[in-house]
Enzyme design. Structure first.
Site, PDB file in Angstrom:
ATOM      1  N   HIS A  17       0.846  -1.203   0.000  1.00 56.99           N
ATOM      2  CA  HIS A  17       0.000   0.000   0.000  1.00 56.99           C
ATOM      3  C   HIS A  17       0.876   1.246   0.000  1.00 56.99           C
ATOM      4  O   HIS A  17       2.018   1.206   0.427  1.00 56.99           O
ATOM      5  CB  HIS A  17      -0.802   0.104   1.301  1.00 56.99           C
ATOM      6  CG  HIS A  17      -1.660  -1.049   1.652  1.00 56.99           C
ATOM      7  ND1 HIS A  17      -3.007  -1.037   1.454  1.00 56.99           N
ATOM      8  CD2 HIS A  17      -1.372  -2.240   2.225  1.00 56.99           C
ATOM      9  CE1 HIS A  17      -3.535  -2.180   1.891  1.00 56.99           C
ATOM     10  NE2 HIS A  17      -2.555  -2.926   2.365  1.00 56.99           N
ATOM     11  N   TYR A  18       0.291   2.380  -0.399  1.00 55.68           N
ATOM     12  CA  TYR A  18       0.847   3.657   0.065  1.00 55.68           C
ATOM     13  C   TYR A  18      -0.085   4.217   1.120  1.00 55.68           C
ATOM     14  O   TYR A  18      -1.271   3.846   1.179  1.00 55.68           O
ATOM     15  CB  TYR A  18       1.137   4.636  -1.061  1.00 55.68           C
ATOM     16  CG  TYR A  18       0.006   5.213  -1.889  1.00 55.68           C
ATOM     17  CD1 TYR A  18      -1.187   5.680  -1.327  1.00 55.68           C
ATOM     18  CD2 TYR A  18       0.163   5.363  -3.264  1.00 55.68           C
ATOM     19  CE1 TYR A  18      -2.176   6.242  -2.105  1.00 55.68           C
ATOM     20  CE2 TYR A  18      -0.830   5.919  -4.058  1.00 55.68           C
ATOM     21  CZ  TYR A  18      -2.000   6.355  -3.469  1.00 55.68           C
ATOM     22  OH  TYR A  18      -2.989   6.904  -4.238  1.00 55.68           O
ATOM     23  N   THR A  19       0.456   5.144   1.943  1.00 52.67           N
ATOM     24  CA  THR A  19      -0.341   5.660   3.050  1.00 52.67           C
ATOM     25  C   THR A  19      -1.418   6.636   2.573  1.00 52.67           C
ATOM     26  O   THR A  19      -2.503   6.704   3.163  1.00 52.67           O
ATOM     27  CB  THR A  19       0.548   6.361   4.091  1.00 52.67           C
ATOM     28  OG1 THR A  19       1.411   7.284   3.407  1.00 52.67           O
ATOM     29  CG2 THR A  19       1.389   5.344   4.847  1.00 52.67           C
ATOM     30  N   GLU A  74       2.441  -0.748   4.702  1.00 52.75           N
ATOM     31  CA  GLU A  74       2.099   0.626   4.321  1.00 52.75           C
ATOM     32  C   GLU A  74       3.395   1.380   4.030  1.00 52.75           C
ATOM     33  O   GLU A  74       4.306   1.417   4.857  1.00 52.75           O
ATOM     34  CB  GLU A  74       1.339   1.336   5.450  1.00 52.75           C
ATOM     35  CG  GLU A  74      -0.107   0.897   5.595  1.00 52.75           C
ATOM     36  CD  GLU A  74      -1.057   1.502   4.555  1.00 52.75           C
ATOM     37  OE1 GLU A  74      -0.604   2.332   3.729  1.00 52.75           O
ATOM     38  OE2 GLU A  74      -2.246   1.134   4.580  1.00 52.75           O
ATOM     39  N   HIS A 125      -2.583  -3.107  -3.374  1.00 55.04           N
ATOM     40  CA  HIS A 125      -3.940  -2.948  -2.840  1.00 55.04           C
ATOM     41  C   HIS A 125      -4.935  -2.779  -3.998  1.00 55.04           C
ATOM     42  O   HIS A 125      -6.038  -3.316  -3.983  1.00 55.04           O
ATOM     43  CB  HIS A 125      -3.981  -1.742  -1.904  1.00 55.04           C
ATOM     44  CG  HIS A 125      -5.190  -1.700  -1.027  1.00 55.04           C
ATOM     45  ND1 HIS A 125      -5.532  -0.610  -0.277  1.00 55.04           N
ATOM     46  CD2 HIS A 125      -6.155  -2.640  -0.780  1.00 55.04           C
ATOM     47  CE1 HIS A 125      -6.651  -0.872   0.389  1.00 55.04           C
ATOM     48  NE2 HIS A 125      -7.058  -2.085   0.102  1.00 55.04           N
ATOM     49  N   ASP A 150      -3.651   2.389  -4.836  1.00 50.72           N
ATOM     50  CA  ASP A 150      -2.306   2.289  -4.262  1.00 50.72           C
ATOM     51  C   ASP A 150      -1.686   0.903  -4.452  1.00 50.72           C
ATOM     52  O   ASP A 150      -2.407  -0.081  -4.555  1.00 50.72           O
ATOM     53  CB  ASP A 150      -2.340   2.665  -2.767  1.00 50.72           C
ATOM     54  CG  ASP A 150      -3.226   1.782  -1.903  1.00 50.72           C
ATOM     55  OD1 ASP A 150      -4.392   1.581  -2.249  1.00 50.72           O
ATOM     56  OD2 ASP A 150      -2.728   1.289  -0.876  1.00 50.72           O
TER      57      ASP A 150
HETATM   58 ZN   LIG Z   1      -4.077   0.608   0.619  1.00 50.39          ZN
END
Ligand SMILES: [Zn+2]
Length: 249
Positions: A32-34, A97, A139, A149
């Site tokens: 993921h990215y935040t 993350e 994600h 993301d």
């Molecule tokens: Zn995510």
């Protein structure tokens, strides 16, 4: 409550209260990215009981890795999602993350120090957990209608070169028939069948609907990032066919 880190790459344990019992064997690594304005804001949210979200790991832009949830527990990062017919993705995945403001707050390149740390962490996890290359996912792969993301700037090719994730050299952009919104028929059916076989949650309707466009967009972000438009051009379809020939799909 504090705990012992699962990976030697972890700098600090920052416990999140947001986890519960695992109900499946771990077989997916989910990136993921935040997607928040600052790293601190994201970390605060991932450890806030009221927010009801978390991840196992958190990788800052300088490469510092925190662990928030023990791998043995089910963290809450995927939400409504599916892959290869399985829907409780949190139960079977480890979530990382990666700090980046994301498409909403100024999407930017991931610094080298951060990617080096992500690679070291991923290599450790896939080795310990025997996670197959084709099950290191974005994600957006498992929730294509809701999530973008970690996005098309994420350097999947660097990870693949280090043995993390499955990738092929994308087929070059070239002229030819592009499948797009509202198209219908056997070519759309074949595309949907291939996307489903690869793992995406997609219905084979023979109709290029919004869902199909979202899945193709997710596919492009991860596997053919040179053009992300949700249209199944020749390059996109050839890249998908190449991938299906390479993994154990
Ligand atoms: Zn995510």
């Amino acid at each position: 409550m504090s705990f012992k880190a699962d990976s030697p790459t972890v700098k600090n344990v920052v416990p999140s209260p947001n986890h519960d019992e695992r109900t499946a064997r771990i077989d997916i690594l989910l990136l993921h990215y935040t997607g928040m304005q600052s790293a601190q804001e994201a970390l605060d949210r991932l450890t806030d009981k009221a927010a009801k979200v978390s991840s196992h790991y958190f990788v800052d832009e300088d490469g510092r890795i925190d662990q928030l949830v023990p791998e043995a527990r089910r963290a809450w990062h995927a939400g409504e999602a599916s892959w290869k017919g399985a829907v409780d993705i949190n139960a079977r995945s480890i979530g990382i993350e990666i700090v980046n403001p994301g498409h909403q707050y100024g999407y930017r390149d991931f610094p080298n120090a951060q990617i080096d740390a992500v690679i070291a962490l991923c290599r450790d996890i896939v080795a310990r957990r025997h996670i197959r290359r084709e099950r290191v996912l974005a994600h957006s792969d498992v929730a294509p209608t809701r999530k973008d993301d970690p996005g098309e700037r994420f350097p999947w090719a660097r990870l693949a070169a280090a043995g993390v994730g499955l990738l092929v050299e994308p087929a070059p952009l070239s002229p030819g028939r592009t499948l797009s919104a509202n198209d219908k028929g056997p070519d759309v059916e074949q595309l949907q069948k291939q996307l489903a076989r690869f793992g995406f949650g997609i219905e084979v309707s023979r109709f290029y609907d919004d869902k199909t466009r979202a899945v193709v967009t997710a596919f492009q972000r991860h596997f053919r990032p040179d053009r992300v438009d949700g249209l199944a051009d020749v390059s996109t379809r050839e890249t998908l066919t190449k991938l299906l020939g390479k993994g154990t799909h």
